[in-house]
Design a protein around this motif. Structure first.
Motif, mmCIF file in Angstrom:
data_model
loop_
_atom_site.group_PDB
_atom_site.id
_atom_site.type_symbol
_atom_site.label_atom_id
_atom_site.label_comp_id
_atom_site.label_asym_id
_atom_site.label_seq_id
_atom_site.Cartn_x
_atom_site.Cartn_y
_atom_site.Cartn_z
ATOM 1 N N THR A 131 0.932 -1.278 0.001
ATOM 2 C CA THR A 131 -0.067 -0.106 -0.036
ATOM 3 C C THR A 131 0.796 1.287 -0.052
ATOM 4 O O THR A 131 0.669 2.218 -0.878
ATOM 5 C CB THR A 131 -1.098 -0.120 1.155
ATOM 6 N N LEU A 132 1.968 1.308 0.846
ATOM 7 C CA LEU A 132 2.919 2.414 0.919
ATOM 8 C C LEU A 132 3.605 2.638 -0.453
ATOM 9 O O LEU A 132 3.717 3.799 -0.915
ATOM 10 C CB LEU A 132 3.734 2.218 2.145
ATOM 11 N N ALA A 133 3.963 1.367 -0.991
ATOM 12 C CA ALA A 133 4.636 1.564 -2.195
ATOM 13 C C ALA A 133 4.032 2.112 -3.440
ATOM 14 O O ALA A 133 4.213 2.843 -4.162
ATOM 15 C CB ALA A 133 5.156 0.221 -2.795
ATOM 16 N N GLN A 134 2.467 1.808 -3.305
ATOM 17 C CA GLN A 134 1.653 2.125 -4.219
ATOM 18 C C GLN A 134 1.109 3.710 -4.219
ATOM 19 O O GLN A 134 1.245 4.317 -5.163
ATOM 20 C CB GLN A 134 0.257 1.405 -4.304
ATOM 21 N N PHE A 140 4.400 10.031 -8.245
ATOM 22 C CA PHE A 140 5.472 10.276 -9.212
ATOM 23 C C PHE A 140 5.396 11.837 -9.618
ATOM 24 O O PHE A 140 6.500 12.259 -10.305
ATOM 25 C CB PHE A 140 5.326 9.174 -10.273
ATOM 26 N N THR A 141 4.129 12.314 -10.032
ATOM 27 C CA THR A 141 3.956 13.710 -10.485
ATOM 28 C C THR A 141 4.769 14.653 -9.422
ATOM 29 O O THR A 141 5.573 15.552 -10.042
ATOM 30 C CB THR A 141 2.546 14.015 -10.802
ATOM 31 N N GLU A 142 4.386 14.629 -8.388
ATOM 32 C CA GLU A 142 5.130 15.496 -7.282
ATOM 33 C C GLU A 142 6.647 15.082 -7.111
ATOM 34 O O GLU A 142 7.490 16.356 -7.332
ATOM 35 C CB GLU A 142 4.745 15.086 -5.912
ATOM 36 N N ASN A 212 10.178 5.267 -15.203
ATOM 37 C CA ASN A 212 10.003 5.326 -13.764
ATOM 38 C C ASN A 212 10.946 4.795 -13.027
ATOM 39 O O ASN A 212 10.911 5.005 -11.823
ATOM 40 C CB ASN A 212 8.521 4.329 -13.690
ATOM 41 N N GLU A 213 11.819 3.998 -13.626
ATOM 42 C CA GLU A 213 12.849 3.414 -12.816
ATOM 43 C C GLU A 213 13.878 4.322 -12.441
ATOM 44 O O GLU A 213 14.392 4.459 -11.097
ATOM 45 C CB GLU A 213 13.846 2.625 -13.893
ATOM 46 N N ILE A 214 13.969 5.755 -12.899
ATOM 47 C CA ILE A 214 14.620 6.737 -12.639
ATOM 48 C C ILE A 214 14.046 7.473 -11.666
ATOM 49 O O ILE A 214 14.812 7.953 -10.549
ATOM 50 C CB ILE A 214 14.963 7.719 -13.816
ATOM 51 N N LEU A 215 12.913 7.595 -11.356
ATOM 52 C CA LEU A 215 11.953 8.042 -10.468
ATOM 53 C C LEU A 215 12.000 7.145 -9.271
ATOM 54 O O LEU A 215 12.283 7.635 -8.090
ATOM 55 C CB LEU A 215 10.545 8.400 -10.714
ATOM 56 N N VAL A 216 12.050 5.924 -9.435
ATOM 57 C CA VAL A 216 12.242 5.038 -8.386
ATOM 58 C C VAL A 216 13.563 5.185 -7.653
ATOM 59 O O VAL A 216 13.674 5.217 -6.379
ATOM 60 C CB VAL A 216 11.884 3.665 -8.484
ATOM 61 N N VAL A 220 14.595 6.170 -3.805
ATOM 62 C CA VAL A 220 15.544 4.981 -2.887
ATOM 63 C C VAL A 220 16.620 5.452 -2.817
ATOM 64 O O VAL A 220 17.376 5.420 -1.355
ATOM 65 C CB VAL A 220 15.491 3.701 -3.736
ATOM 66 N N SER A 221 17.467 6.179 -3.390
ATOM 67 C CA SER A 221 18.779 6.813 -3.407
ATOM 68 C C SER A 221 18.826 8.399 -2.206
ATOM 69 O O SER A 221 19.834 8.671 -1.967
ATOM 70 C CB SER A 221 19.236 7.079 -4.494
ATOM 71 N N GLY A 222 17.572 8.848 -2.241
ATOM 72 C CA GLY A 222 17.333 9.930 -1.341
ATOM 73 C C GLY A 222 17.730 11.338 -2.064
ATOM 74 O O GLY A 222 17.963 12.094 -1.622
ATOM 75 N N ILE A 223 17.891 11.141 -3.427
ATOM 76 C CA ILE A 223 17.793 12.523 -4.251
ATOM 77 C C ILE A 223 16.394 13.209 -3.831
ATOM 78 O O ILE A 223 16.724 14.525 -3.710
ATOM 79 C CB ILE A 223 17.980 11.891 -5.726
ATOM 80 N N VAL A 224 15.530 12.548 -3.800
ATOM 81 C CA VAL A 224 14.280 13.534 -3.562
ATOM 82 C C VAL A 224 13.496 12.613 -2.341
ATOM 83 O O VAL A 224 13.739 11.268 -2.423
ATOM 84 C CB VAL A 224 13.074 13.591 -4.626
ATOM 85 N N GLU A 225 12.770 13.291 -1.768
ATOM 86 C CA GLU A 225 12.134 12.587 -0.539
ATOM 87 C C GLU A 225 10.559 12.416 -0.803
ATOM 88 O O GLU A 225 10.144 13.072 -1.527
ATOM 89 C CB GLU A 225 12.098 13.456 0.937
ATOM 90 N N SER A 226 9.990 11.255 -0.358
ATOM 91 C CA SER A 226 8.639 11.012 -0.572
ATOM 92 C C SER A 226 7.779 11.375 0.536
ATOM 93 O O SER A 226 8.092 11.043 1.735
ATOM 94 C CB SER A 226 8.475 9.391 -0.779
ATOM 95 N N ARG A 227 6.791 12.036 0.271
ATOM 96 C CA ARG A 227 5.887 12.543 1.449
ATOM 97 C C ARG A 227 5.104 11.757 2.166
ATOM 98 O O ARG A 227 5.251 11.691 3.309
ATOM 99 C CB ARG A 227 5.052 13.589 0.763
ATOM 100 N N PHE A 228 4.657 10.504 1.425
ATOM 101 C CA PHE A 228 4.042 9.450 2.180
ATOM 102 C C PHE A 228 5.079 8.657 2.836
ATOM 103 O O PHE A 228 4.701 8.090 3.903
ATOM 104 C CB PHE A 228 3.321 8.535 1.025
ATOM 105 N N TYR A 229 6.490 8.375 2.478
ATOM 106 C CA TYR A 229 7.166 7.663 3.275
ATOM 107 C C TYR A 229 7.545 8.539 4.588
ATOM 108 O O TYR A 229 7.567 7.636 5.626
ATOM 109 C CB TYR A 229 8.480 7.283 2.325
#
Length: 253
Positions: A131-134, A140-142, A212-216, A220-229
């Motif tokens: 659920t969190l991954a989804q 991805f737009t953000e 999408n691999e680039i966004l993932v 994962v690498s911390g270049i950008v932060e996920s708000r939901f995470y």
């Protein structure tokens, strides 16, 4: 300057190509009913006259604009394309071909999502992690906007794959009716072109997975932060009614 212009050309290419494709199919179907200059009367005759007055360059510019406008109207976004594939139940037939995320990207995103629960010393279930991954996929737009603001080089690489995916999937999708039309007026052998459209469409989906691999990897690498995470990882530290938790930070002087 060329680097700044390339993204714009990429996004102009798909609508214009779709407009040409749709116009070509209509020309095959109803082109014989359009009167020639010597036979034209009324409105059609006025159009021919307007072309003589404006000149060939102005007519070509107007036609190009109309083709672009038609292509932009019929163009399908990645979400619309995904919804069509889901309704056709194609992802169930071949999940690895019709998915917007590769198996490697999905595994990496799920593994990263599980760390949000581990920060709270929780043992998450597979459903919680999925659920969190989804949710992060929906973000991805953000993520794209944050890359534009802070990591333009990463965004441009993602945009290149995304534009290729947009072009191939749309052209592959809208070119499918072209081959039966040509086969009807010419030879049944042209039905083999449907295979070419299918391959082009699948190549577009592969480019979408690469984008999408680039966004993932950026998440994962911390270049950008996920708000939901971050929300999931800091849930135990969020203030609640009747129970306020204060997180003490080390001050600097």
């Amino acid at each position: 300057m060329l680097t700044s212009l390339l993204p714009g050309f990429r996004h102009l290419r798909t609508p214009f190509a779709l407009g040409v494709l749709c116009a070509f199919q209509l020309w095959i179907l109803i082109g014989g009913y359009v009167p020639s200059r010597s036979e034209a009367q009324g409105f059609i005759e006025r159009i021919y006259t307007l072309g003589d007055v404006a000149g060939r360059a102005a007519v070509m510019a107007a036609i190009s604009f109309l083709l672009y406008l038609v292509g932009d109207i019929v163009r399908l976004s990645s979400n619309q394309m995904t919804n069509i594939l889901t309704r056709l139940r194609l992802p169930r037939i071949a999940p690895h071909r019709f998915s917007t995320l590769s198996a490697q990207s999905r595994y990496g995103l799920n593994d990263f999502a599980s760390k949000a629960f581990m920060k709270r010393s929780d043992s998450p279930s597979d459903d919680d992690v999925s659920t969190l991954a989804q949710k992060m996929v929906m973000e991805f737009t953000e993520i794209r906007m944050r890359l534009i603001a802070n990591h333009l080089d990463v965004y441009l690489e993602h945009d290149r794959y995304d534009a290729e995916a947009d072009f191939r999937t749309n052209v592959g999708f809208y070119s499918v009716p072209l081959w039966p039309i040509i086969a009807w007026y010419w030879t049944p052998w042209m039905l083999l072109g449907v295979l070419a459209s299918t391959v082009l469409f699948l190549n577009g989906l592969r480019a979408r997975r690469d984008a999408n691999e680039i966004l993932v990897q950026a998440i994962v690498s911390g270049i950008v932060e996920s708000r939901f995470y971050n929300e999931e990882a800091d849930r135990d530290f969020a203030p609640s009614a009747g129970n306020v938790t204060i997180r003490r930070r080390t001050g600097t002087r």
